[in-house]
Every structure is written in structure tokens, then in C-alpha cells.
Design a protein around this motif. Structure first.
Motif, PDB file in Angstrom:
ATOM      1  N   SER A 106       0.836  -1.211   0.000  1.00  0.00           N
ATOM      2  CA  SER A 106       0.000   0.000   0.000  1.00  0.00           C
ATOM      3  C   SER A 106       0.865   1.253   0.000  1.00  0.00           C
ATOM      4  N   LEU A 107       1.879   1.261   0.846  1.00  0.00           N
ATOM      5  CA  LEU A 107       2.770   2.408   0.977  1.00  0.00           C
ATOM      6  C   LEU A 107       3.480   2.722  -0.339  1.00  0.00           C
ATOM      7  N   TYR A 108       3.952   1.686  -1.035  1.00  0.00           N
ATOM      8  CA  TYR A 108       4.702   1.875  -2.277  1.00  0.00           C
ATOM      9  C   TYR A 108       3.804   1.896  -3.512  1.00  0.00           C
ATOM     10  N   GLY A 109       2.495   1.683  -3.329  1.00  0.00           N
ATOM     11  CA  GLY A 109       1.566   1.692  -4.455  1.00  0.00           C
ATOM     12  C   GLY A 109       1.797   0.546  -5.427  1.00  0.00           C
ATOM     13  N   GLN A 110       2.194  -0.619  -4.885  1.00  0.00           N
ATOM     14  CA  GLN A 110       2.461  -1.792  -5.726  1.00  0.00           C
ATOM     15  C   GLN A 110       1.364  -2.826  -5.536  1.00  0.00           C
ATOM     16  N   PRO A 111       1.071  -3.596  -6.577  1.00  0.00           N
ATOM     17  CA  PRO A 111       0.175  -4.737  -6.373  1.00  0.00           C
ATOM     18  C   PRO A 111       0.814  -5.683  -5.349  1.00  0.00           C
ATOM     19  N   PRO A 112       0.057  -6.163  -4.370  1.00  0.00           N
ATOM     20  CA  PRO A 112       0.633  -7.024  -3.321  1.00  0.00           C
ATOM     21  C   PRO A 112       1.391  -8.234  -3.869  1.00  0.00           C
ATOM     22  N   VAL A 113       0.914  -8.830  -4.962  1.00  0.00           N
ATOM     23  CA  VAL A 113       1.594 -10.006  -5.504  1.00  0.00           C
ATOM     24  C   VAL A 113       3.001  -9.660  -5.980  1.00  0.00           C
ATOM     25  N   LEU A 114       3.174  -8.481  -6.565  1.00  0.00           N
ATOM     26  CA  LEU A 114       4.500  -8.097  -7.048  1.00  0.00           C
ATOM     27  C   LEU A 114       5.424  -7.727  -5.892  1.00  0.00           C
ATOM     28  N   HIS A 115       4.883  -7.073  -4.880  1.00  0.00           N
ATOM     29  CA  HIS A 115       5.720  -6.752  -3.722  1.00  0.00           C
ATOM     30  C   HIS A 115       6.142  -8.039  -3.004  1.00  0.00           C
ATOM     31  N   LEU A 116       5.196  -8.952  -2.859  1.00  0.00           N
ATOM     32  CA  LEU A 116       5.512 -10.249  -2.250  1.00  0.00           C
ATOM     33  C   LEU A 116       6.587 -10.967  -3.067  1.00  0.00           C
ATOM     34  N   ALA A 117       6.443 -10.982  -4.380  1.00  0.00           N
ATOM     35  CA  ALA A 117       7.434 -11.637  -5.241  1.00  0.00           C
ATOM     36  C   ALA A 117       8.802 -10.999  -5.067  1.00  0.00           C
ATOM     37  N   ARG A 118       8.854  -9.679  -4.966  1.00  0.00           N
ATOM     38  CA  ARG A 118      10.129  -8.973  -4.793  1.00  0.00           C
ATOM     39  C   ARG A 118      10.788  -9.370  -3.475  1.00  0.00           C
ATOM     40  N   LEU A 119      10.015  -9.407  -2.404  1.00  0.00           N
ATOM     41  CA  LEU A 119      10.579  -9.771  -1.101  1.00  0.00           C
ATOM     42  C   LEU A 119      11.070 -11.214  -1.095  1.00  0.00           C
ATOM     43  N   LEU A 120      10.279 -12.113  -1.665  1.00  0.00           N
ATOM     44  CA  LEU A 120      10.671 -13.525  -1.684  1.00  0.00           C
ATOM     45  C   LEU A 120      11.894 -13.754  -2.573  1.00  0.00           C
ATOM     46  N   ALA A 121      11.946 -13.091  -3.729  1.00  0.00           N
ATOM     47  CA  ALA A 121      13.110 -13.236  -4.612  1.00  0.00           C
ATOM     48  C   ALA A 121      14.358 -12.700  -3.917  1.00  0.00           C
ATOM     49  N   HIS A 122      14.241 -11.552  -3.298  1.00  0.00           N
ATOM     50  CA  HIS A 122      15.366 -10.928  -2.602  1.00  0.00           C
ATOM     51  C   HIS A 122      15.879 -11.847  -1.480  1.00  0.00           C
ATOM     52  N   GLY A 123      14.957 -12.316  -0.656  1.00  0.00           N
ATOM     53  CA  GLY A 123      15.345 -13.197   0.440  1.00  0.00           C
ATOM     54  C   GLY A 123      15.940 -14.507  -0.046  1.00  0.00           C
ATOM     55  N   THR A 124      15.377 -15.058  -1.110  1.00  0.00           N
ATOM     56  CA  THR A 124      15.873 -16.324  -1.656  1.00  0.00           C
ATOM     57  C   THR A 124      17.276 -16.160  -2.222  1.00  0.00           C
ATOM     58  N   LEU A 125      17.534 -15.041  -2.861  1.00  0.00           N
ATOM     59  CA  LEU A 125      18.884 -14.804  -3.373  1.00  0.00           C
ATOM     60  C   LEU A 125      19.903 -14.719  -2.232  1.00  0.00           C
ATOM     61  N   HIS A 126      19.505 -14.147  -1.105  1.00  0.00           N
ATOM     62  CA  HIS A 126      20.388 -14.166   0.069  1.00  0.00           C
ATOM     63  C   HIS A 126      20.643 -15.608   0.514  1.00  0.00           C
ATOM     64  N   LEU A 127      19.599 -16.447   0.496  1.00  0.00           N
ATOM     65  CA  LEU A 127      19.785 -17.854   0.864  1.00  0.00           C
ATOM     66  C   LEU A 127      20.785 -18.532  -0.068  1.00  0.00           C
ATOM     67  N   ALA A 128      20.782 -18.121  -1.332  1.00  0.00           N
ATOM     68  CA  ALA A 128      21.658 -18.729  -2.338  1.00  0.00           C
ATOM     69  C   ALA A 128      23.065 -18.133  -2.324  1.00  0.00           C
ATOM     70  N   GLY A 129      23.317 -17.216  -1.399  1.00  0.00           N
ATOM     71  CA  GLY A 129      24.665 -16.681  -1.247  1.00  0.00           C
ATOM     72  C   GLY A 129      24.924 -15.335  -1.893  1.00  0.00           C
ATOM     73  N   TYR A 130      23.898 -14.689  -2.425  1.00  0.00           N
ATOM     74  CA  TYR A 130      24.078 -13.378  -3.054  1.00  0.00           C
ATOM     75  C   TYR A 130      24.047 -12.273  -2.012  1.00  0.00           C
ATOM     76  N   ASP A 131      24.868 -11.255  -2.233  1.00  0.00           N
ATOM     77  CA  ASP A 131      24.863 -10.044  -1.426  1.00  0.00           C
ATOM     78  C   ASP A 131      24.230  -8.928  -2.237  1.00  0.00           C
ATOM     79  N   HIS A 132      23.867  -7.842  -1.556  1.00  0.00           N
ATOM     80  CA  HIS A 132      23.296  -6.699  -2.251  1.00  0.00           C
ATOM     81  C   HIS A 132      24.273  -6.197  -3.321  1.00  0.00           C
ATOM     82  N   GLY A 133      23.703  -5.808  -4.431  1.00  0.00           N
ATOM     83  CA  GLY A 133      24.498  -5.283  -5.537  1.00  0.00           C
ATOM     84  C   GLY A 133      23.733  -5.393  -6.829  1.00  0.00           C
ATOM     85  N   ASP A 134      24.319  -4.885  -7.896  1.00  0.00           N
ATOM     86  CA  ASP A 134      23.633  -4.825  -9.188  1.00  0.00           C
ATOM     87  C   ASP A 134      23.145  -6.190  -9.663  1.00  0.00           C
ATOM     88  N   SER A 135      23.969  -7.218  -9.520  1.00  0.00           N
ATOM     89  CA  SER A 135      23.583  -8.557  -9.977  1.00  0.00           C
ATOM     90  C   SER A 135      22.338  -9.044  -9.246  1.00  0.00           C
TER      91      SER A 135
END
Length: 155
Positions: A106-135
Motif C-alpha cells: 500500500s505504501l509503495y503503491g504496488q500490487p501485493p503479488v509483485l511486492h511479495l514476489a520482490r521480497l521472496l526473490a530478494h530473500g531467496t537470493l540471500h539464501l543462495a549466497g548473493y549479497d546486495h548489488g547490481d547482480s
């Protein structure tokens, strides 16, 4: 390839939370495939702000709730080619605040499914060993784009 995704609901779901447990599993399969992590397994704990704030303080040393926390099973998961008959690579566990998903969408004006997907993808990439950055950000964006196509979400 279907992944082994365990979803543990530890809170009452916010009405703005866009998925049932089964639907969340389907979404995670799309994300894992998009991220090149098909055949991996993970646990997703759906929690309230109070629980994620506790986890955030205990494990990250930060005060207050956050949206998603990643608890990888290893610093560098073995993501190489698996032999036939080998089980999935266990990546670890995500703690996801269902309160934050609805509130932030609601705060970012995003459809909940896309915000959820972004959070899950971000968290999953951390599980896979990725750190913050362009990649990591590019992979997250590509995964969200795939979800947008799969679910025909119009922003």
C-alpha cells in the motif's frame, strides 16, 4: 521441476496478503525457476511484525520489524549440477512478515503479488549466497517481471 517448499504459517494472515499456502508454493516455484534455483528447497515462515522484530533483534542486532529475513543453511550452498536421484539442495529458511507485505504494498503503491514476489526473490537470493548489488537487484527485477507476466498483473 517442482521444488520442495515448506510453508509454515505462524500468524493470522493479513487480508491484504495475496496468497493461500498452495498459491504461495506455486509463486515460489516460478521465482526459483526464474532465479536459476529450480530443484532447491527452502522453508518459508509466515510471521507477524512482532515475531520478525524479535528475530531481527536476535539475529541481526536491529530494532523493530522488517519485511523478510534470510537464514541460509550454508555460506555458499552447493548449487552445482546434481546427479539423478539426489535430493534438492536445501537453501535455508525465510521469515516473512505478512503484516509488512500488505503495509508496504500500500505504501509503495504496488500490487501485493509483485511486492511479495520482490521480497521472496530478494530473500531467496540471500539464501543462495548473493549479497546486495547490481547482480542481485537485476535478478530480483527479472524474477518480478516473470511473475508479472505469469499472473498478468497490471500496475
Amino acid at each position: 521441476m517442482t521444488c520442495d517448499i515448506s510453508i509454515v504459517n505462524e500468524t493470522r494472515l493479513d487480508p491484504r496478503f495475496p496468497f493461500s499456502r498452495h498459491e504461495l508454493g506455486d509463486l515460489m516455484n516460478i521465482l526459483l525457476d526464474s532465479l536459476g534455483l529450480e530443484g532447491c528447497s527452502l522453508v518459508i515462515k509466515l510471521v507477524a511484525d512482532q515475531e520478525i522484530a524479535r528475530l531481527n533483534k536476535e539475529f541481526m542486532g536491529c530494532v523493530g520489524p522488517t519485511n523478510v529475513l534470510s537464514f541460509p543453511v550454508a555460506d555458499e550452498p552447493e548449487l552445482g549440477v546434481r546427479q539423478e536421484g539426489e535430493g534438492p539442495v536445501f537453501l535455508g529458511e525465510l521469515a516473512l512478515s505478512v503484516d509488512a507485505v500488505g503495509r508496504e504494498a500500500s505504501l509503495y503503491g504496488q500490487p501485493p503479488v509483485l511486492h511479495l514476489a520482490r521480497l521472496l526473490a530478494h530473500g531467496t537470493l540471500h539464501l543462495a549466497g548473493y549479497d546486495h548489488g547490481d547482480s542481485m537487484y537485476d535478478m530480483t527485477d527479472a524474477a518480478v517481471d516473470r511473475v508479472q507476466l505469469e499472473y498478468a498483473v497490471v500496475e
